[in-house]
Write a protein that holds these residues in place. Structure first.
Motif, PDB file in Angstrom:
ATOM      1  N   MET A   8       0.839  -1.069  -0.143  1.00 53.28           N
ATOM      2  CA  MET A   8       0.096  -0.064   0.052  1.00 53.28           C
ATOM      3  C   MET A   8       0.861   1.208   0.249  1.00 53.28           C
ATOM      4  O   MET A   8       0.576   2.426  -0.602  1.00 53.28           O
ATOM      5  CB  MET A   8      -1.135   0.063   1.116  1.00 53.28           C
ATOM      6  N   LYS A  11       1.979   2.406  -3.306  1.00 56.89           N
ATOM      7  CA  LYS A  11       1.011   2.956  -4.128  1.00 56.89           C
ATOM      8  C   LYS A  11       1.332   4.330  -4.606  1.00 56.89           C
ATOM      9  O   LYS A  11       1.335   5.174  -3.683  1.00 56.89           O
ATOM     10  CB  LYS A  11      -0.507   2.690  -3.736  1.00 56.89           C
ATOM     11  N   TYR A  12       1.158   4.660  -5.671  1.00 56.04           N
ATOM     12  CA  TYR A  12       1.118   6.284  -6.096  1.00 56.04           C
ATOM     13  C   TYR A  12       2.271   7.021  -5.646  1.00 56.04           C
ATOM     14  O   TYR A  12       2.065   8.078  -5.300  1.00 56.04           O
ATOM     15  CB  TYR A  12      -0.147   6.806  -5.722  1.00 56.04           C
ATOM     16  N   ARG A  13       3.304   6.264  -5.406  1.00 58.45           N
ATOM     17  CA  ARG A  13       4.635   6.863  -5.033  1.00 58.45           C
ATOM     18  C   ARG A  13       5.678   6.991  -6.099  1.00 58.45           C
ATOM     19  O   ARG A  13       5.547   6.401  -7.200  1.00 58.45           O
ATOM     20  CB  ARG A  13       5.480   5.726  -4.097  1.00 58.45           C
ATOM     21  N   LYS A  64       2.459   0.205  -9.626  1.00 61.16           N
ATOM     22  CA  LYS A  64       2.153  -1.218 -10.034  1.00 61.16           C
ATOM     23  C   LYS A  64       3.294  -1.997 -10.624  1.00 61.16           C
ATOM     24  O   LYS A  64       3.290  -2.349 -11.753  1.00 61.16           O
ATOM     25  CB  LYS A  64       0.925  -1.371 -10.658  1.00 61.16           C
TER      26      LYS A  64
END
Lengths: 208, 425, 763
Positions: A8, A11-13, A64
């Motif tokens: 988690m 994510k979006y990192r 991802k």
């Protein structure tokens, strides 16, 4: 931290986006995509994609990593360059796709049995031996790629074309025996070795 | 021809569209002498070719009527049409403008009676309707044109038609010997309001504007909706078929480094507005809007919400890849809906390209030193001296923002001429 | 006075008028029925020679009242400009010959039409006078600016740069407003010419905040007087002679004479407590306004989160929080700049907390319009800001700060995202005073449902402080249109508020950023200067600039019914100490709504009055009941319906030969007495054509059209007392584009008359 949480957190990192930027040819363009989807729509092989380029770019930004690198989508690119021409942000999409495929290959996460990947390996192995592609051998190894029986079947199917090529001097059956090399084979191999060293060094620096 | 009397306290306004008119009128109504130079034979610019405005769905010609009345009544304002500024020299407070006057071949005697048009036979593409209809070789550009004065097309000047026009005029208004001429006059400040033009849709090759009859632009669609327009307000295709299933392709040219880098701001709202035209015209209308981002901002938001709530309107987040046609000439939009990845191949009756706005004056064609950005829009900059942009010469703006900007530009110009006045007093 | 009047008529026979009509008869009509002392024909009256003919009649023969029968009053305006006399125009070209087919069958009715228009124009000019200044004017150059933020300071600086003195009133102890609190500004410009495309090209980045320099410039200006810690406690008077009380916190009051006013009262932040699901109670969920303070506090160093001072390594921007939403308590509109702010703030993190600081913007439609907007989007992307089209469900506490649950619309999946800090994009709420019409008598135009809404809104509303404290009969502040934003025409004439000489600017008009607010302030300053100049000359403000007339009334006839004071769309009319109307001419826009409202017909303008129209109605020759020639009176808004009819004729459409069309300034000026008089004198039908009403009103006098509709709703009673069918009178909304429809509406009335029969009231 549990794996779930770690996943988690990623994510979006920027981490995967940065990784792509550092390791993938033209990867620095991924951040510029504005998700218009024109690449996806312009691709002549679009139907074959599990993920469109625009979606791959969004997945990269969503962190991802595994899904992207294990995707077979970028292996489907035929380099028609339609997407590059149409991209309103001028992303070199073809190159990024190849870059991603190459990176996945380097990391050893190519989808099982991916035919383009297999062919690429055959091509490479063939090329590296003599510094040039031995078309006869390459063709045959391609036919036999998926087993002996299938190889025979394909060879028979292609027999007339093969004979025709021989007749018109487009193919030399003698190449079957070793085949000729480039003029300075050792020089060629040195070039390849040096390139590999440079790549290793780069990987050591940026990690992969 | 109206004589231009000007001094260093005069404000020169270049461009007579909504921004130029606004700037000119606001300054003139504050007691300043203004010379308004317009390239076309009439005022009003692009907005005079629009049927309705968003978000009120009111009519641009309504405001145009008011502005034209203001212009007719105001003794401070001199209007010069069919004129182009070719050079501006000097500095703030002391400019000299050179203006090229193209011959109208009709003088101020013209009463607007229309006898010349009736006498002439030759027809040409009507620019006012973007070539979607024909007009005579002697013509009033549109029914509200100000000045209400006919124009003779230069192409008939040497012909029999030219002579017929001349002979038909009882008031000696047709002057076929008129020549292009140049005038020079002083001005203290300049308001540059040359506005925009629609991006050339033919350059967006995959959409086939140059190949398909049923792919048109938003400015053309606007003429189509207008009862005064080429189809009498009917939303129909060239082949006469009612266009009930209409697609709007957003960002046709905008936000695209192959065409225009910038977002043209107005096209989302324009398509939402034009959706109303379709839905109002047909009970069984169907509209699809292909978009990247719908840019309805601030007070426009509820206009978007209203359209979004319509059952027969679909929004697809996608830049259409290409348009092809079927045997009946129906355009088919192909692409990928990026929200979740869905391929589509949708057949429509008509495709409207929401073409963007580009500056009317190309980079490098400015007759005065001025700071422009990558898009060719004028940037506010001290280096511009007493030259101030107004409206869409400064950015892709909607009418409300253009008018605001032009009103401000009028004050900027007044500041300069007031300084001149104080210095001369 | 009446003895000095000298009437001269002129008939143009050009453009086919002479061929189609019996000009000799028209001349006779003008002299015999129209009582013109002289009447001359000219074959091209708009020519130099023709104009000279009129000029000579005025200069040499002393004509004071001129009737010109030629083309429409919309044509040849410059040629027929005789500002030193009273003038009327009979529309024989567009109004008659172009509107009627050219054949023998129609000759008689066409000539009758023309004769009537001559009679009407003669009657009109007889009751007109050349407007003169009242003499109460003097130029007052002082401009009051209310609000010391960027908008107000810009208005003050731009006004001063034009040489006009300014009083700048700021409620707080310092100039600068919100913008002074910002760390940096959204860049107001696009990429420079020559910049290419790329991943690391020279795109605009957040700009240094220059508010301090602005404050210094205001303080340095000799023409600007700054009043800090002050509010406007009373505004009375009118443009050119406002008297404004400026009161300091300590209670001392200075009274200033002001020419015109700019209201730049700005905005406040949307209250995030209305959206609890977005975690507003979590300390690490901040608004975009609060983030500016955190960034500013950090200087150029890393931004720290509020809860524990930890350096932020991940931040999520939740866009449109409580905006563009129909949900209860949310804002139905959009600030329009929230995405630009988010990009700016995401770049703060990249610059101050390091490139590896994760910044994710969850947007719905990324709103970065224009050239500068799109380039700033690219700029954010270059800095590796992550943009995701995401629908945020909720923001919860826990984990390492806050968790944002959203649906990634592109990847089509639900996501939970943890962040050290969450920034909410909250909307801008206008800082308006109380709306004068929020819940009072002017709900006449509303449906019951709307009235209910307004009432409910009024009940929940917290009392709002007045900004201007106008000493006006119609309330203390600028009227609002929607959502608290000040009312204006919004598109063509965005500065026209409903209080003459008072111009709103900045986010009180619509949400906007600094660049837009500065442009807007400059425009508002322009309008304020213009208002002061025109008031000084006794000239009207928009849209009738140059009109020197103003309403006057016969005191002896006035019943003090207050209709005029209530109905004036501009709140121009107050009551004097004896409770008579006080017109405040420079507040007046000359629409005539007061005249239309007055039940005892005592209000008039020099150039527009009960008589100048009423006598036209009476001047029409009404054929007897058995003639089969009905008469339909059309009163058409001069800006929209009348031009539509003109254009109909120009485009070759026929207009009913029974119609007699009178342009009116606004339907709001139509007096019920005109309608009853017309009915009494035997007209068979009456049509009123005005502009669209309601929220998207198109009436340039805002409420004129609405007022007319309301008044005429009551006309049915009058008709029934006269034993006339109610369908003989109708009000239509007609737009300027109704070129086909407007003539058809007249045709429809013809059919009504055919059905219900001719009026029995013919003599």
């Amino acid at each position: 931290m549990s794996d779930m949480n770690k996943a988690m957190v990623e994510k979006y990192r920027n981490s995967f986006l940065s990784e792509v930027e550092a390791n993938v040819e033209e990867g620095e363009w991924v951040k510029m995509c504005m998700q218009c989807g024109v690449c996806a729509g312009s691709c002549p092989l679009g139907d074959a994609w599990e993920h469109t380029p625009q979606k791959i770019f969004m997945m990269i930004r969503a962190g991802k990593r595994d899904e992207v690198l294990a995707s077979d989508s970028m292996w489907m690119c035929t380099s028609c360059y339609n997407c590059i021409v149409r991209c309103p942000r001028e992303l070199p999409i073809t190159h990024i796709m190849h870059g991603l495929a190459h990176y996945a290959k380097r990391l050893g996460i190519v989808p099982q049995g991916q035919p383009t990947a297999k062919f690429a390996q055959l091509f490479w192995d063939n090329l590296i031996k003599k510094g040039r592609v031995n078309e006869l051998k390459l063709g045959l190894s391609l036919y036999f790629m998926n087993g002996f029986g299938e190889g025979i079947k394909t060879s028979l199917k292609m027999k007339d074309i093969g004979l025709g090529m021989v007749k018109t001097k487009r193919m030399n059956p003698m190449e079957m025996l070793g085949g000729h090399a480039v003029k300075d084979l050792s020089g060629f191999q040195k070039v390849i070795k040096k390139a590999q060293e440079l790549e290793e060094a780069r990987l050591a620096k940026h990690g992969a | 021809m109206t004589e231009v009397v000007a001094t260093n306290e005069t404000i020169l306004v270049v461009g007579g569209g909504i921004s130029g008119m606004t700037a000119a009128l606001e300054a003139a109504e504050t007691g300043k002498k203004v010379v308004l130079v317009e390239k076309r034979p009439y005022l009003g610019g692009r907005v005079s070719q629009l049927y309705k405005y968003f978000p009120k769905l009111c009519h641009p010609t309504c405001g145009l009527e008011i502005n034209q009345r203001r212009a007719k009544m105001n003794p401070n304002l001199t209007i010069v049409t069919m004129a182009e500024v070719t050079n501006i020299e000097g500095e703030a407070g002391a400019y000299t403008a050179t203006v090229k006057l193209s011959p109208r071949y009709v003088n101020d005697n013209c009463t607007g009676c229309g006898d010349c048009a009736r006498a002439v036979e030759a027809e040409f593409d009507d620019e006012y309707n973007y070539g979607m209809s024909k007009r005579k070789g002697a013509y009033l550009p549109h029914v509200m044109a100000h000045p209400m004065q006919y124009v003779i097309d230069p192409r008939i000047v040497g012909s029999d038609d030219g002579q017929k026009a001349k002979a038909a005029c009882k008031y000696d208004a047709v002057d076929l010997d008129m020549q292009e001429r140049e005038i020079k006059f002083p001005a203290g400040a300049v308001i540059w309001a040359t506005g925009w033009q629609p991006y050339d849709a033919a350059k967006i090759q995959p959409y086939g504007y140059d190949r398909f009859d049923n792919v048109i632009t938003n400015v053309e669609f606007e003429r189509m909706a207008d009862p005064k327009g080429p189809t009498g307000g009917k939303i129909v295709r060239k082949d006469g078929k009612e266009a009930k299933n209409v697609a709007f392709i957003q960002c046709a040219g905008s936000r695209d480094r192959n065409h225009l880098y910038h977002c043209s701001r107005i096209c989302c709202m324009a398509s939402l507005k034009q959706t109303h035209y379709v839905v109002d015209a047909y009970e069984d209308a169907k509209v699809t809007i292909y978009y990247i981002d719908i840019r309805a901002i601030d007070r426009f938001e509820d206009f978007y919400q209203t359209v979004k709530a319509m059952d027969n309107v679909t929004f697809v987040k996608s830049k259409v890849a290409n348009v092809i046609t079927d045997k009946e000439g129906n355009p088919i939009c192909r692409g990928v809906d990026t929200e979740g990845y869905h391929r589509y191949e949708n057949t429509h009756d008509l495709v409207v390209l929401a073409t963007g706005m580009e500056p009317s004056v190309a980079k490098g064609d400015f007759p005065v030193d001025i700071v422009i950005n990558r898009e060719g829009f004028i940037e506010p900059d001290a280096a511009n001296g007493g030259v101030f942009a107004a409206g869409s010469a400064s950015d892709a703006l909607d009418v409300n923002r253009a008018v605001q900007h032009a009103t401000g530009a009028a004050l900027k110009a007044i500041q300069v001429v007031n300084r001149v006045a104080r210095a001369e007093a | 006075m009446a003895d000095d009047k000298k009437f001269a008529g002129f008939i143009c026979t050009g453009c086919g008028i002479g061929e189609r009509l019996d000009a000799g008869q028209l001349e006779t009509t003008a002299k015999r029925d129209g009582k013109m002392a002289t009447c001359q024909q000219h074959e091209m009256l708009c020519s130099k020679e023709g104009v000279q003919l009129i000029r000579d009649a005025i200069d040499k023969d002393g004509a004071t009242h001129v009737m010109i029968a030629a083309c429409s009053r919309r044509a040849k305006v410059e040629a027929f400009s005789f500002t030193d006399v009273a003038m009327s125009r009979a529309n024989l070209r567009e109004g008659v010959i172009w509107a009627r087919p050219e054949n023998d069958d129609n000759q008689e009715t066409t000539q009758e039409m023309a004769d009537d228009y001559i009679r009407m124009a003669c009657a009109e000019v007889k009751y007109m006078n050349k407007p003169k200044m009242s003499g109460e004017q003097a130029l007052n150059k002082n401009i009051l600016v209310v609000g010391g933020g960027v908008t107000g300071m810009t208005a003050a600086l731009e006004t001063a740069a034009a040489g006009f003195p300014v009083h700048l009133v700021e409620k707080t102890g310092a100039l600068g407003g919100w913008a002074a609190k910002w760390h940096k500004r959204i860049p107001g410009r696009a990429a420079a010419d020559g910049v290419g495309n790329g991943t690391n090209v020279d795109l605009p980045m957040p700009m240094d905040n220059d508010v301090e320099q602005m404050v210094a410039a205001v303080e340095a200006s000799e023409l600007i007087t700054v009043h800090l810690n002050s509010t406007v406690t009373k505004t009375s008077g009118a443009p050119g002679r406002f008297s404004v009380d400026i009161t300091t916190e300590s209670g001392s009051t200075a009274t200033e004479n002001i020419g015109a006013i700019v209201q730049a009262s700005g905005w406040k932040e949307f209250d995030a407590s209305a959206i609890p699901s977005l975690g507003s109670s979590n300390a690490d969920v901040v608004s975009n306004v609060e983030l500016e303070a955190l960034a500013k506090a950090a200087g150029d160093g890393p931004i720290k989160r509020p809860s524990d001072g930890k350096e932020v390594k991940s931040v999520v921007f939740v866009q449109n929080a409580g905006q563009a939403s129909t949900a209860e308590g949310h804002l139905p509109y959009h600030s329009g700049i929230g995405d630009l702010i988010a990009i700016k703030q995401a770049i703060y993190f990249k610059a101050q907390n390091g490139k590896d600081c994760d910044t994710t913007i969850l947007f719905d439609n990324l709103r970065t319009p224009g050239a500068a907007g799109e380039d700033f989007y690219r700029s954010g992307q270059q800095q590796m800001v992550i943009f995701s089209k995401g629908q945020v469900g909720e923001v919860t506490s826990g984990g390492n700060g806050a968790t944002v649950s959203f649906k990634d619309l592109i990847l089509d999946e639900e996501v939970k995202l943890e962040a050290d800090l969450v920034v909410l994009d909250l909307g801008m709420v206008p800082n308006s005073g109380p709306d004068p019409y929020a819940a009072n008598e002017s709900q006449e135009g509303m449906t019951d449902e709307e009235k209910g809404d307004a009432k409910a809104a009024a009940e929940i509303a917290v009392p709002i402080d007045s900004i201007l404290n106008l000493d006006y009969r119609q309330g203390s502040d600028l009227p609002q249109l929607k959502w608290g934003f000040t009312d204006s025409h919004f598109i063509c004439f965005p500065y026209e508020t409903r209080r003459t000489g008072i111009y709103a600017a900045g986010p009180v008009r619509r949400p906007m950023d600094i660049k837009q607010a500065q442009d807007d302030a400059t425009g508002a300053a322009m309008k304020a200067i213009q208002a002061a100049v025109n008031a000084g000359q006794g000239s009207a403000a928009h849209p009738r600039v140059g009109d020197l007339s103003y309403p006057s009334f016969r005191k002896e006839g006035c019943t003090q019914c207050k209709r005029c004071t209530v109905e004036c769309p501009f709140g121009a009319i107050n009551e004097d100490e004896k409770r008579y109307p006080m017109f405040n001419e420079s507040r007046c826009r000359r629409c005539g709504t007061c005249m239309g409202a007055c039940p005892v017909r005592v209000i008039s303008f020099e150039n527009y009055s009960i008589d100048s129209v009423g006598q036209q109605i009476k001047a029409v020759d009404i054929p007897d009941e058995f003639s089969e020639k009905p008469r339909i009176l059309v009163m058409a808004c001069e800006n929209d319906a009348y031009p539509a009819l003109d254009q109909a004729a120009m485009s070759g459409q026929e207009i009913s030969p029974w119609a007699r069309i009178i342009p009116v300034r606004c339907l709001g000026s139509v007096s019920l007495s005109w309608v009853t008089d017309a009915m009494n004198s035997g007209y068979d039908g009456i049509i009123m054509m005005g502009c669209q009403r309601g929220d998207d009103y198109q009436c340039h006098f805002v409420r004129g059209s609405t007022m007319a509709a309301e008044r005429m709703a009551k006309v049915g009673d009058t008709l029934s007392t006269l034993n006339l069918e109610p369908e003989r009178v109708i009000v239509h909304e007609v737009a300027i584009t109704d070129i086909e429809r407007a003539p058809r509406l007249i045709k429809d009335m013809e059919e009504v008359v055919e059905r219900v029969g001719m009026s029995p009231f013919k003599f």
